[in-house]
Design a protein around this motif. Structure first.
Motif, PDB file in Angstrom:
ATOM      1  N   GLU A   1       0.830  -1.207   0.000  1.00 22.27           N
ATOM      2  CA  GLU A   1       0.000   0.000   0.000  1.00 22.27           C
ATOM      3  C   GLU A   1       0.866   1.259   0.000  1.00 22.27           C
ATOM      4  OE1 GLU A   1      -0.494  -2.552   2.011  1.00 22.27           O
ATOM      5  OE2 GLU A   1      -2.566  -3.206   1.676  1.00 22.27           O
ATOM      6  N   ALA A   2       0.433   2.277  -0.739  1.00 20.37           N
ATOM      7  CA  ALA A   2       1.127   3.568  -0.726  1.00 20.37           C
ATOM      8  C   ALA A   2       0.643   4.374   0.477  1.00 20.37           C
ATOM      9  CB  ALA A   2       0.837   4.326  -2.007  1.00 20.37           C
ATOM     10  N   ASN A   3       1.450   5.364   0.859  1.00 23.88           N
ATOM     11  CA  ASN A   3       1.070   6.310   1.917  1.00 23.88           C
ATOM     12  C   ASN A   3       0.681   5.639   3.228  1.00 23.88           C
ATOM     13  OD1 ASN A   3       1.343   8.319  -0.064  1.00 23.88           O
ATOM     14  ND2 ASN A   3      -0.815   8.161  -0.633  1.00 23.88           N
TER      15      ASN A   3
ATOM     16  N   ASP B   1       0.635   5.704   6.661  1.00 28.92           N
ATOM     17  CA  ASP B   1       0.941   6.799   7.575  1.00 28.92           C
ATOM     18  C   ASP B   1       1.205   6.263   8.976  1.00 28.92           C
ATOM     19  OD1 ASP B   1      -1.718   6.939   9.156  1.00 28.92           O
ATOM     20  OD2 ASP B   1      -2.334   6.840   7.048  1.00 28.92           O
TER      21      ASP B   1
ATOM     22  N   ASP C   1      -0.341   6.803  11.630  1.00 29.69           N
ATOM     23  CA  ASP C   1      -1.558   6.376  12.323  1.00 29.69           C
ATOM     24  C   ASP C   1      -1.866   4.905  12.033  1.00 29.69           C
ATOM     25  OD1 ASP C   1      -3.535   8.553  13.727  1.00 29.69           O
ATOM     26  OD2 ASP C   1      -2.235   9.505  12.269  1.00 29.69           O
ATOM     27  N   GLN C   2      -1.436   4.411  10.862  1.00 26.62           N
ATOM     28  CA  GLN C   2      -1.613   2.987  10.569  1.00 26.62           C
ATOM     29  C   GLN C   2      -0.561   2.180  11.336  1.00 26.62           C
ATOM     30  OE1 GLN C   2      -4.420   2.658   8.963  1.00 26.62           O
ATOM     31  NE2 GLN C   2      -4.314   4.860   8.631  1.00 26.62           N
TER      32      GLN C   2
ATOM     33  N   ASP D   1      -4.715  -1.836  13.845  1.00 31.66           N
ATOM     34  CA  ASP D   1      -6.033  -1.923  13.211  1.00 31.66           C
ATOM     35  C   ASP D   1      -6.016  -2.745  11.929  1.00 31.66           C
ATOM     36  OD1 ASP D   1      -6.759  -0.457  15.340  1.00 31.66           O
ATOM     37  OD2 ASP D   1      -7.161   1.409  14.264  1.00 31.66           O
ATOM     38  N   TRP D   2      -4.827  -3.071  11.440  1.00 31.78           N
ATOM     39  CA  TRP D   2      -4.709  -3.968  10.286  1.00 31.78           C
ATOM     40  C   TRP D   2      -4.620  -5.415  10.781  1.00 31.78           C
ATOM     41  CZ3 TRP D   2      -1.330  -1.844   5.686  1.00 31.78           C
ATOM     42  CH2 TRP D   2      -1.665  -0.503   5.448  1.00 31.78           C
TER      43      TRP D   2
ATOM     44  N   ASN E   1       4.951   3.467  -1.729  1.00 31.36           N
ATOM     45  CA  ASN E   1       5.507   4.819  -1.768  1.00 31.36           C
ATOM     46  C   ASN E   1       5.032   5.701  -0.609  1.00 31.36           C
ATOM     47  OD1 ASN E   1       7.132   6.701  -3.309  1.00 31.36           O
ATOM     48  ND2 ASN E   1       5.219   7.824  -3.620  1.00 31.36           N
ATOM     49  N   ASN E   2       5.930   6.587  -0.162  1.00 32.64           N
ATOM     50  CA  ASN E   2       5.621   7.574   0.879  1.00 32.64           C
ATOM     51  C   ASN E   2       5.305   6.929   2.216  1.00 32.64           C
ATOM     52  OD1 ASN E   2       5.412  10.239   1.737  1.00 32.64           O
ATOM     53  ND2 ASN E   2       3.217  10.350   1.315  1.00 32.64           N
TER      54      ASN E   2
ATOM     55  N   CYS F   1       4.335   8.738   6.373  1.00 26.89           N
ATOM     56  CA  CYS F   1       3.866  10.116   6.329  1.00 26.89           C
ATOM     57  C   CYS F   1       2.957  10.359   7.535  1.00 26.89           C
ATOM     58  CB  CYS F   1       3.127  10.370   5.025  1.00 26.89           C
ATOM     59  SG  CYS F   1       1.845   9.168   4.720  1.00 26.89           S
TER      60      CYS F   1
ATOM     61  N   GLU G   1       9.824   5.989  -1.357  1.00 22.20           N
ATOM     62  CA  GLU G   1       9.872   7.309  -0.748  1.00 22.20           C
ATOM     63  C   GLU G   1       9.506   7.140   0.719  1.00 22.20           C
ATOM     64  OE1 GLU G   1       7.653  10.278  -2.813  1.00 22.20           O
ATOM     65  OE2 GLU G   1       8.753  11.859  -1.793  1.00 22.20           O
ATOM     66  N   ILE G   2      10.268   7.787   1.590  1.00 24.23           N
ATOM     67  CA  ILE G   2      10.007   7.672   3.027  1.00 24.23           C
ATOM     68  C   ILE G   2       9.899   9.083   3.584  1.00 24.23           C
ATOM     69  CG2 ILE G   2      10.872   6.788   5.235  1.00 24.23           C
ATOM     70  CD1 ILE G   2      12.290   4.550   3.713  1.00 24.23           C
ATOM     71  N   ALA G   3       8.842   9.347   4.355  1.00 22.24           N
ATOM     72  CA  ALA G   3       8.576  10.702   4.845  1.00 22.24           C
ATOM     73  C   ALA G   3       9.702  11.177   5.766  1.00 22.24           C
ATOM     74  CB  ALA G   3       7.238  10.743   5.572  1.00 22.24           C
TER      75      ALA G   3
ATOM     76  N   PHE H   1       0.670  14.424  -1.941  1.00 23.61           N
ATOM     77  CA  PHE H   1       0.906  14.075  -0.547  1.00 23.61           C
ATOM     78  C   PHE H   1       2.368  14.169  -0.147  1.00 23.61           C
ATOM     79  CE2 PHE H   1      -0.502  10.691   2.738  1.00 23.61           C
ATOM     80  CZ  PHE H   1      -0.600  11.685   3.680  1.00 23.61           C
TER      81      PHE H   1
ATOM     82  N   THR I   1       8.021  16.976   0.318  1.00 25.18           N
ATOM     83  CA  THR I   1       9.032  16.253   1.103  1.00 25.18           C
ATOM     84  C   THR I   1      10.434  16.773   0.789  1.00 25.18           C
ATOM     85  OG1 THR I   1       7.628  14.303   1.147  1.00 25.18           O
ATOM     86  CG2 THR I   1       9.952  13.959   1.671  1.00 25.18           C
TER      87      THR I   1
ATOM     88  N   ASP J   1      -4.893   3.262  -5.851  1.00 23.63           N
ATOM     89  CA  ASP J   1      -4.891   3.944  -4.553  1.00 23.63           C
ATOM     90  C   ASP J   1      -6.187   4.711  -4.356  1.00 23.63           C
ATOM     91  OD1 ASP J   1      -2.431   3.096  -3.733  1.00 23.63           O
ATOM     92  OD2 ASP J   1      -1.362   4.832  -4.553  1.00 23.63           O
TER      93      ASP J   1
END
Ligand code: SF4
Lengths: 196, 470
Positions: free
Chosen positions: A19-21, A23, A25-26, A48-49, A77-78, A81, A104-106, B199, B203, B317
């Protein structure tokens, strides 16, 4: 933070969350942030997963693997975040991860991870695709040479901010590094009207 | 002299030791804000090393994230969500006392959400570096500060040394020209910026917001814009101080007073990007084209003008996000029923925000089946709002009026959205489960949130504004 073990080379199987993004909170939902220590957050990593509302396990990969065997998380990706909560790398490390890989890593998550010895590895799309093509594979990460080696022989050179890399390789403690600079800090305060 | 950007001017003034190939810069921190959630482990680290907070005079703490927003009972007991939340608050109370750090606790007249009270008290001043263990620290950039969120390890570094080891980010200027249409707010500007950048488009960058639209925004609107910088991946976003900034801060508790204020103001007004300053990236947005926005997905960049309806997914997505939200591409926004409306947070919990919401609520009532919660950003906001009678407007409209705190923005204090419920929130994150397990969040401005509470679905606030002027 203080007595961090030096990290150099290690091999492990990967686990893929495409999964992208994803975050923070996940990675660790906010309701678990009332803790005052860092211990034991691995059991609520991706809470929660992983769990249903009644606490039973969901059909989710992190419930099915042996964490000792899978110390490298490959994510879309990302990764990381969102919030600045350092509980995210704490939870991932307590679960058993030593490195995270994404295209990509925040920023804040990356910085927090490095400070705790969780190695963030940013790869190109081609390497990411090769990781996904064989999601059972074993990879080797060498921080000395900044190389990620895949099972098919691909070697990817990744970048890590040099100071953070030294801290990880030599176990240098960043707070100690700053504390050594207190004379310069005091000097700065004096000459800029910022003394107490 | 080479032309410098606002960011470079402030950065350069705080470099204790410049960065080299193998070492980051040592950056001085003028103001360190602390809250209960991201600080306990940092204080423990100091304790383990036998250290105390080095500059308690530059360190200020508040209680906001895990505290209940319901009133205490007759015995003064606060309805904490768990014993652990209570313990976390007590831990900060103890750490602050042991280190001589000023804590704006329950007894303080200015307790509130950390990014609301910093500017309110004038702790935040132009040209400062401001950090906090919270990613929305970018809010303070509205005053021409370099302000960014840090992790708990770094909170420890600042407590111990008042400095951070940092690499200088790249710079990006976002110029928003034109004039906003009536009914369009700072939040709509911010959601448009994020939708434009994506999003992670920010960055690695420090953002500067510029252009007529930014100049025309009030300070509250500017704070909302800077607040949301992190939702495009940028750790900080800033706006050059101007006369509005100077007037807004005048007389606040911690700013210089009298003649000294005028001297400071002169220096503040010089803080702007020089003509010819070079940015690593520049983008322009036509402000006149911005419309009231609402998100439709599970990341803050998945937003669109309300009038355009729910967009059709163009990739996996987006499909996944729509599925989670229970929305269908091509539908108009009035199809999905709203269950909860939350007005508050460090993004939109200030007086201007509450006034905008109250204008819509006035003389109307929340739709059947909608739970609306209005949570002021600080005690000061609560008191002001009550003086103006806004609380009455909210409660008359059927909304709940609470004590200040982060509340449903992060949903760790017992205020949360139930699984599967659809919430319209003035906060900043619409991640899956952000407002409670299984919650679905639509981000929007206070006016849009209020309009949605009245209509029972996501609604363009202009329909209610037009009615009033007719
Ligand atoms: S209101 Fe929300 S975003 Fe702001 S500080 Fe509190 S939890 Fe963070």
């Amino acid at each position: 933070m203080s007595n961090q073990e030096p990290v150099n080379t290690f091999s492990s199987r990967i686990v893929v969350l495409p999964e992208a993004n994803i975050d923070t909170d996940q990675i660790i939902p906010a309701r678990f942030l009332t803790t005052t220590t860092k211990a034991g957050l691995g059991k609520v990593a991706f809470n929660d997963w992983r769990y249903n509302a009644d606490g039973s396990d969901k059909d989710f990969i992190l419930n099915q693997i042996d964490a000792q065997e899978h110390q490298v998380l490959v994510a879309g990706n990302n990764l990381g975040c969102g919030s600045s909560r350092e509980h995210a790398p704490w939870a991932l490390m307590d679960y058993g991860f030593k490195a995270v890989i994404s295209t990509e890593i925040a920023d804040i998550f990356k910085s927090n991870s490095l400070k705790n010895g969780l190695l963030p590895v940013v790869v190109d799309k081609a390497t990411y695709d090769k990781l996904l093509a064989n999601p059972q594979q074993r990879v080797t990460i060498n921080l000395e040479s900044c190389e990620l080696s895949l099972e098919d022989g691909t070697v990817f050179h990744f970048q890590v901010e040099e100071f953070a890399r030294q801290c990880l390789l030599e176990g240098v403690d960043a707070m100690g590094w700053l504390i050594k600079r207190l004379p310069q800090i005091e000097q700065y305060e004096q000459s800029n009207g910022k003394a107490a | 002299m080479t032309a410098k950007s606002l960011f470079e001017k402030v950065w350069d003034a705080h470099v204790v030791e410049p960065e080299g190939a193998t070492s980051p810069a040592v950056l001085y921190v003028d103001l360190h804000l602390v809250h209960e959630v991201t600080s306990p482990q940092a204080f423990s680290e100091l304790e383990a090393r036998g250290l105390k907070v080095r500059r308690p005079d530059r360190t200020f703490a508040t209680l906001d994230h895990s505290i209940p927003t319901l009133r205490p009972d007759a015995q003064g007991n606060r309805p904490y969500v768990t014993e652990q939340a209570k313990k976390q608050v007590e831990t900060l109370e103890r750490n602050a006392a042991n280190n001589g750090v000023r804590l704006f606790g329950y007894d303080a007249e200015n307790r509130g959400v950390v990014h609301v009270i910093g500017p309110e008290m004038g702790l935040t001043q132009p040209g400062y570096t401001v950090v906090c263990g919270d990613s929305h620290t970018s809010t303070h950039g509205a005053f021409g500060c370099i302000a960014f969120g840090i992790g708990t390890s770094e909170v420890g570094h600042v407590l111990a040394t008042q400095c951070l080891a940092q690499r200088k980010p790249k710079t990006m200027r976002i110029t928003i020209d034109g004039k906003l249409q009536p009914g369009v707010t700072g939040k709509d500007v911010a959601l448009t910026v994020i939708a434009t950048l994506g999003f992670s488009g920010g960055t690695g960058y420090a953002l500067e917001y510029a252009g007529d639209v930014i100049r025309d925004l009030d300070m509250e609107g500017r704070m909302t814009v800077c607040n949301l910088s992190i939702e495009a991946g940028a750790r900080c976003g800033m706006i050059a101080p101007d006369q509005k900034t100077v007037e807004w801060l005048r007389g606040r508790e911690y700013v210089p007073q009298g003649e000294a204020y005028e001297t400071a103001a002169q220096q503040w007004l010089a803080l702007k990007s020089d003509d010819g300053a070079v940015f690593d990236k520049e983008i322009r947005i036509d402000g006149s084209a911005i419309e009231p926005m609402a998100t439709w997905g599970t990341s803050p960049d998945q937003g669109a003008p309300i009038v355009k309806g729910v967009p059709v997914a163009t990739n996996e997505d987006q499909e996944r996000a729509l599925k989670y939200m229970g929305l269908h591409g091509g539908d108009s926004r009035d199809v999905a029923k709203v269950d909860v409306v939350f007005i508050g947070s460090c993004t939109n919990g200030r007086m201007a925000d509450l006034r905008a919401a109250a204008e819509i609520f006035k003389g109307r009532h929340v739709a059947e089946g909608v739970r609306a919660l209005v949570v002021p950003g600080s005690e000061w906001v609560r008191i002001e709002a009550e003086k103006e009678g806004l609380d009455k407007i909210f409660t008359d409209a059927g909304a709940e009026w609470r004590l200040p705190g982060c509340s449903m923005c992060i949903a760790m204090n017992g205020d949360f959205v139930l699984p599967g419920q659809l919430a319209v929130s003035t906060s900043n994150r619409n991640f899956e489960g952000r407002q409670g397990p299984g919650s679905r969040t639509v981000l929007a401005s206070p006016a849009t949130a209020a309009a949605s509470a009245i209509a029972g679905h996501v609604a363009d606030p202009r329909q209610f504004m037009a009615l009033e002027s007719a």
